[in-house]
Enzyme design. Structure first.
Site, PDB file in Angstrom:
ATOM      1  N   ALA A  79       0.894  -1.086   0.098  1.00  0.00           N
ATOM      2  CA  ALA A  79      -0.072  -0.022   0.079  1.00  0.00           C
ATOM      3  C   ALA A  79       1.013   1.202  -0.044  1.00  0.00           C
ATOM      4  O   ALA A  79       1.999   1.157   0.387  1.00  0.00           O
ATOM      5  CB  ALA A  79      -0.830   0.072   1.163  1.00  0.00           C
TER       6      ALA A  79
ATOM      7  N   GLU B 109       3.931  -5.004   7.692  1.00  0.00           N
ATOM      8  CA  GLU B 109       3.049  -4.104   8.072  1.00  0.00           C
ATOM      9  C   GLU B 109       3.465  -3.867   9.466  1.00  0.00           C
ATOM     10  O   GLU B 109       3.182  -2.715  10.163  1.00  0.00           O
ATOM     11  CB  GLU B 109       1.797  -4.340   7.998  1.00  0.00           C
ATOM     12  CG  GLU B 109       1.249  -4.168   6.613  1.00  0.00           C
ATOM     13  CD  GLU B 109       1.177  -5.289   5.637  1.00  0.00           C
ATOM     14  OE1 GLU B 109       2.091  -6.291   5.983  1.00  0.00           O
ATOM     15  OE2 GLU B 109       0.471  -5.576   4.519  1.00  0.00           O
TER      16      GLU B 109
ATOM     17  N   GLY C  99       0.910  -5.037   1.149  1.00  0.00           N
ATOM     18  CA  GLY C  99      -0.389  -5.150   0.242  1.00  0.00           C
ATOM     19  C   GLY C  99       0.046  -5.886  -1.219  1.00  0.00           C
ATOM     20  O   GLY C  99      -0.900  -6.265  -1.767  1.00  0.00           O
TER      21      GLY C  99
ATOM     22  N   GLU D 172      -0.195  -9.211  -0.503  1.00  0.00           N
ATOM     23  CA  GLU D 172      -1.794  -9.645  -0.369  1.00  0.00           C
ATOM     24  C   GLU D 172      -2.531  -9.638  -1.523  1.00  0.00           C
ATOM     25  O   GLU D 172      -3.247 -10.555  -2.073  1.00  0.00           O
ATOM     26  CB  GLU D 172      -2.350  -8.616   0.579  1.00  0.00           C
ATOM     27  CG  GLU D 172      -1.734  -8.617   1.948  1.00  0.00           C
ATOM     28  CD  GLU D 172      -2.568  -7.345   2.904  1.00  0.00           C
ATOM     29  OE1 GLU D 172      -2.227  -6.336   2.656  1.00  0.00           O
ATOM     30  OE2 GLU D 172      -3.173  -7.754   3.761  1.00  0.00           O
TER      31      GLU D 172
HETATM   32  C1  3H9 Z   1       0.550  -2.175   3.600  1.00  0.00           C
HETATM   33  O1  3H9 Z   1       0.748  -2.758   2.556  1.00  0.00           O
HETATM   34  C2  3H9 Z   1      -0.976  -2.173   4.416  1.00  0.00           C
HETATM   35  C3  3H9 Z   1      -1.807  -3.211   3.598  1.00  0.00           C
HETATM   36  O2  3H9 Z   1      -1.588  -4.470   4.334  1.00  0.00           O
HETATM   37  C4  3H9 Z   1      -3.319  -2.853   3.823  1.00  0.00           C
HETATM   38  C5  3H9 Z   1      -3.774  -1.820   3.057  1.00  0.00           C
HETATM   39  C6  3H9 Z   1      -5.382  -1.565   3.338  1.00  0.00           C
HETATM   40  N1  3H9 Z   1       4.466   3.353   0.168  1.00  0.00           N
HETATM   41  O3  3H9 Z   1      13.340   2.196   0.713  1.00  0.00           O
HETATM   42  P1  3H9 Z   1      13.755   2.704  -0.583  1.00  0.00           P
HETATM   43  C7  3H9 Z   1       9.211   4.925  -1.390  1.00  0.00           C
HETATM   44  S1  3H9 Z   1       1.658  -1.052   4.437  1.00  0.00           S
HETATM   45  C8  3H9 Z   1       4.998   4.734  -0.238  1.00  0.00           C
HETATM   46  O4  3H9 Z   1      14.605   3.740  -0.369  1.00  0.00           O
HETATM   47  P2  3H9 Z   1      14.864   0.124  -1.220  1.00  0.00           P
HETATM   48  C9  3H9 Z   1      10.215   5.402  -0.138  1.00  0.00           C
HETATM   49  O5  3H9 Z   1       9.807   6.314   0.619  1.00  0.00           O
HETATM   50  C10 3H9 Z   1       3.097  -1.170   3.366  1.00  0.00           C
HETATM   51  N2  3H9 Z   1       6.554   4.947  -0.590  1.00  0.00           N
HETATM   52  O6  3H9 Z   1      14.391   1.651  -1.554  1.00  0.00           O
HETATM   53  C11 3H9 Z   1      11.337   5.818  -1.106  1.00  0.00           C
HETATM   54  O7  3H9 Z   1      11.013   7.457  -1.403  1.00  0.00           O
HETATM   55  P3  3H9 Z   1      12.012   8.396  -1.784  1.00  0.00           P
HETATM   56  C12 3H9 Z   1       3.766  -2.423   3.387  1.00  0.00           C
HETATM   57  C13 3H9 Z   1       7.279   3.845  -0.565  1.00  0.00           C
HETATM   58  O8  3H9 Z   1      15.030  -0.304  -2.835  1.00  0.00           O
HETATM   59  C14 3H9 Z   1      11.293   4.991  -2.418  1.00  0.00           C
HETATM   60  O9  3H9 Z   1      10.183   4.492  -2.437  1.00  0.00           O
HETATM   61  N3  3H9 Z   1       4.969  -2.388   2.824  1.00  0.00           N
HETATM   62  C15 3H9 Z   1       6.769   2.592  -0.213  1.00  0.00           C
HETATM   63  O10 3H9 Z   1      15.915   0.298  -0.394  1.00  0.00           O
HETATM   64  C16 3H9 Z   1      12.238   4.123  -2.406  1.00  0.00           C
HETATM   65  O11 3H9 Z   1      12.461   3.450  -1.048  1.00  0.00           O
HETATM   66  C17 3H9 Z   1       6.171  -1.862   3.342  1.00  0.00           C
HETATM   67  O12 3H9 Z   1       6.245  -1.899   4.652  1.00  0.00           O
HETATM   68  C18 3H9 Z   1       5.370   2.475   0.147  1.00  0.00           C
HETATM   69  N4  3H9 Z   1       5.060   1.282   0.550  1.00  0.00           N
HETATM   70  O13 3H9 Z   1      13.480  -0.487  -0.651  1.00  0.00           O
HETATM   71  C19 3H9 Z   1       7.300  -2.001   2.616  1.00  0.00           C
HETATM   72  N5  3H9 Z   1       7.918   1.747  -0.209  1.00  0.00           N
HETATM   73  O14 3H9 Z   1      12.904   7.884  -2.627  1.00  0.00           O
HETATM   74  C20 3H9 Z   1       8.122  -0.468   2.795  1.00  0.00           C
HETATM   75  C21 3H9 Z   1       8.900   2.601  -0.432  1.00  0.00           C
HETATM   76  O15 3H9 Z   1      10.995   9.691  -1.963  1.00  0.00           O
HETATM   77  N6  3H9 Z   1       9.004  -0.195   1.730  1.00  0.00           N
HETATM   78  N7  3H9 Z   1       8.525   4.062  -0.743  1.00  0.00           N
HETATM   79  O16 3H9 Z   1      12.965   8.408  -0.232  1.00  0.00           O
HETATM   80  C22 3H9 Z   1      10.371  -1.030   1.859  1.00  0.00           C
HETATM   81  O17 3H9 Z   1      10.500  -1.746   2.812  1.00  0.00           O
HETATM   82  C23 3H9 Z   1      11.364  -0.471   1.081  1.00  0.00           C
HETATM   83  O18 3H9 Z   1      11.082   0.665   0.475  1.00  0.00           O
HETATM   84  C24 3H9 Z   1      11.585  -1.554  -0.246  1.00  0.00           C
HETATM   85  C25 3H9 Z   1      12.394  -0.891  -1.174  1.00  0.00           C
HETATM   86  C26 3H9 Z   1      11.987  -2.739   0.091  1.00  0.00           C
HETATM   87  C27 3H9 Z   1      10.255  -1.706  -0.939  1.00  0.00           C
END
Ligand code: 3H9
Length: 691
Positions: free
Chosen positions: A65, A127, A104, A107
């Site tokens: 998400a 999450e 998500g 999911e």
């Molecule tokens: C969810 O899914 C809830 C659902 O269960 C239910 C819904 C109803 N959203 O980390 P990076 C941005 S909760 C928005 O530097 P990497 C991040 O801020 C979500 N932005 O790269 C950054 O922006 P900026 C569950 C996001 O390659 C850029 O992308 N998911 C999101 O080192 C690059 O990110 C998580 O908790 C996002 N979801 O790592 C995963 N994800 O360039 C959260 C990233 O402006 N994300 N951004 O600074 C991560 O763990 C890491 O970002 C990921 C990539 C492994 C994906």
């Protein structure tokens, strides 16, 4: 090729490939959800389509998400509706996962009728790390494919798994390194079973027939945290076992909606963005890091060895330099032992251990720095020695080499002045154990050139650290704030608290260890040496050192030790009482709330000074430092975020009380804090994205 916003639909014969392309990580924001719905609508009535492949990019199937949407009202279609639409398609839908499928994103894949993964894929439900639980059916569907035990471990820890593990667990049906997404298209043609994951029940059976199973699995997973989200994760998986799917899903949604508006999730979302923001150093446009092919680390002690391992782990060859053979041998042996332990534990393979160990070479004498593009000095914390080393480095290091000191509090400018190239000198402050702790304070001196700062920050990223650029002052950001807490802890003992009461207050707050248990672990002699060097006194700590109580290594410190197990010691109470008496202090009982306030608010006050002086650029930088270097509990967002939650006027008032009671100028409310409190403001409205 039809396009629906960030979603494209292509045909490969009788299979439609729906591709999500919302850089950087395919976060499932509104446009992507709308695009997916439109693509599904376009395919629903098409009799020539026999199957659908849902694909992403090489980096991400989907990172989940869009976290930035969480502050406000979520617009339809929501993710649950998209997943239902996939489940109800008249033909099988197959997820093709490369890169990450998180939250998500996973999911969404679990809404598909089958899943294909490429070997690099990482799948998880993280999450909980955002103070949430999976809210789009993850707690209901994952146990149905992976069983309750695996699902609980993935959901409660939030740790992703690799493709092979996912296949063994039943999360994916096929792992392939064939063409992307062609191999999934071929697989989709073979899928005849359109059964939805939500209708599968067999993997829930063990937990249904053994009602104690969930608690037995959950207990060790929950032990470490005082946060709410992990508990909600467990309750939601329990509901998957005990309730029909729709009821379990409705329960999950309720729990999600409760958590997403709460302080813990706000804190953890703030921490997520603060960590990323903190790594974006403000440098003149066009500043490029210098290339680094080879590193050298001076000193083979615990710190030097750990730093060398960081370079080796990142694939950078490194020379470890010592002055004496015996010290070098000891250091190299410890490095070899640490790699052997990691291989034995299975956290890396034997081959990786051998490769990493092979990148570290030991050498006697500073001539070993000649080939290095970056040198990190990790010798004894004494200015005289550091200056000698840097004068030698100036003579020996190649032009343009970055010269870094790992000092934890000494003046970078004074060290730089021992060279003829202060522009190349800066601090790279690693935290112990350096190969484990994620924080790196990149300390800019007065003359450090932007390219050198950029090189150190870039190096931080390559070493998988959270590198935060800070200014030069005694203790930089982290240790300067920690010193305030150390002073407060000592004063609490003199005023009437016991070491175990102080430690208990901080562990109840969420720290893994209190200040005295920590001090016993690190060794009381470290603090004593620093106090001596700067002519400071701490009556209780000094008296314990005088009694030979240096902590765990002497079996006695603030506690008595049997191995690592500690018990309170009456002798310590007597020492404390005697020191209080000498100072004429009337001891009294101090409650846990007062203890916590007295430990934490002075740190926040120091943080305010650090901000005002420009030592840290943003409040979030201070938070990132405390989260990654000092085990500040993530669900409390960092000290400056926590301050905003408490309210700065409360903190100002309490600091005024502490200042009045002690006369300690460090406790007088910092001008910035007082100004913001007067204006009814906080340090930051938490990063805009996470609000
Ligand atoms: C969810 O899914 C809830 C659902 O269960 C239910 C819904 C109803 N959203 O980390 P990076 C941005 S909760 C928005 O530097 P990497 C991040 O801020 C979500 N932005 O790269 C950054 O922006 P900026 C569950 C996001 O390659 C850029 O992308 N998911 C999101 O080192 C690059 O990110 C998580 O908790 C996002 N979801 O790592 C995963 N994800 O360039 C959260 C990233 O402006 N994300 N951004 O600074 C991560 O763990 C890491 O970002 C990921 C990539 C492994 C994906």
């Amino acid at each position: 090729m039809p396009e629906y916003g960030p979603v494209t639909v292509e045909r490969d014969g009788d299979v439609a490939v729906v591709t999500m392309n919302n850089p950087p990580v395919n976060a499932l924001g509104l446009a992507l959800r709308q695009g997916l719905m439109a693509a599904l609508d376009s395919l629903r009535g098409d009799a020539s389509v026999k199957a659908i492949v849902l694909a992403g990019t090489a980096r991400a199937f989907s990172g989940g998400a869009d976290i930035t949407e969480f502050g406000g009202a979520m617009q339809d279609p929501n993710l649950r509706q998209v997943i239902s639409a996939i489940e109800d398609m008249p033909v099988p839908v197959v997820a093709a996962m490369q890169g990450v499928a998180l939250g998500g994103g996973l999911e969404l894949a679990l809404g598909c009728h089958a899943r294909v993964a490429w070997p690099t894929a990482k799948m998880g439900l993280p999450e909980v790390k955002l103070g949430l639980l999976p809210g789009a059916g993850g707690t209901q569907r994952l146990p149905r494919v992976a069983g309750v035990e695996k699902a609980l471990s993935m959901i409660v820890t939030g740790t992703p798994i690799g493709a092979a593990d996912a296949q063994a667990a039943g999360v994916v049906d096929l792992v392939t390194d064939g063409p992307y997404p062609g191999a999934a298209v071929a697989y989709a043609r073979t899928v005849t079973d359109r059964r939805r994951v939500r209708d599968r029940e067999d993997k829930l059976e063990p937990a249904r027939t053994d009602p104690g199973l969930i608690d037995r699995i959950a207990a060790p997973l929950l032990k470490a945290s005082g946060a709410q989200a992990p508990r909600a994760c467990v309750e939601s998986v329990r509901a998957a076992v005990q309730m029909p799917f729709d009821e379990g899903a409705a329960n999950e949604r309720r729990l999600f909606e409760g958590l997403v508006v709460g302080d813990e999730s706000r804190a953890q979302r703030h921490a997520f963005f603060a960590e990323r923001e903190a790594q974006k150093a403000k440098l003149p446009p066009g500043t490029e890091p210098r290339p680094v092919q080879r590193a050298a680390v001076i000193g083979a002690g615990t710190m030097g060895g750990g730093i060398a391992m960081c370079f080796a782990n990142a694939g950078i060859p490194v020379t470890v330099i010592e002055t004496e053979q015996a010290a070098l041998d000891r250091g190299m042996a410890r490095i070899a032992e640490l790699y052997a332990t990691s291989a034995k534990r299975g956290s890396i393979t034997q081959q990786q251990a051998d490769e990493r160990r092979g990148r570290i070479q030991g050498q006697l004498g500073l001539e070993g720095v000649r080939d290095a593009d970056i040198v990190v000095e990790a010798v004894f914390e004494e200015m005289g020695i550091k200056k000698q080393v840097f004068a030698e480095l100036d003579r020996l290091a190649k032009p343009g080499a970055v010269l870094a000191t790992n000092t934890s509090y000494l003046d970078i400018d004074e060290i730089a002045a021992a060279t003829s190239r202060p522009g190349d000198v800066l601090g790279m402050h690693f935290f112990s154990p350096a190969n484990v702790m994620k924080l790196l304070e990149v300390v800019r001196g007065r003359n450090t050139s932007p390219a050198v700062i950029a090189t150190a920050a870039d190096m931080g990223r390559k070493l998988s650290k959270v590198g935060v650029v800070v200014g030069n002052c005694f203790g930089f950001v982290g240790n300067r704030m920690l010193a305030r807490r150390t002073d407060a802890a000592e004063r609490l003992l003199l005023d009437g608290a016991s070491p175990q009461e102080v430690d208990a207050a901080l562990t109840a707050f969420g720290f893994r260890m209190g200040p005295f248990a920590m001090s016993d672990l690190a060794g009381l002699d470290i603090g004593m040496r620093i106090r001596k060097a700067f002519g400071k006194r701490a009556p209780v700590a000094d008296a314990l050192c005088d009694a030979g109580r240096y902590g765990q290594k002497t079996g006695r410190g603030y506690y008595l030790y049997e191995g690592r197990a500690s018990t309170p010691d009456l002798a310590v109470d007597a020492i404390i009482a005697a020191e209080s008496a000498k100072l004429g202090i009337t001891r009294r009982h101090i409650g846990a709330e007062e203890i916590t306030e007295r430990l934490i608010y002075p740190m926040i006050n120091e943080g305010a000074r650090i901000l005002e002086e420009g030592i840290a650029e943003r409040p979030g930088d201070i938070d990132a430092i405390w989260l990654h270097g000092y085990n500040w509990p993530a669900w409390r967002g960092g000290p400056m975020f926590y301050a905003d939650l408490v309210g700065l006027s409360r903190i100002r008032d309490r600091l005024q009380d502490f200042h009045a009671a002690t006369g300690d100028e460090a406790l007088r409310p910092a001008p910035l804090l007082a100004r913001l409190a007067d204006a009814g403001q906080g340090f930051s409205t938490p990063t805009k994205k996470a609000a």
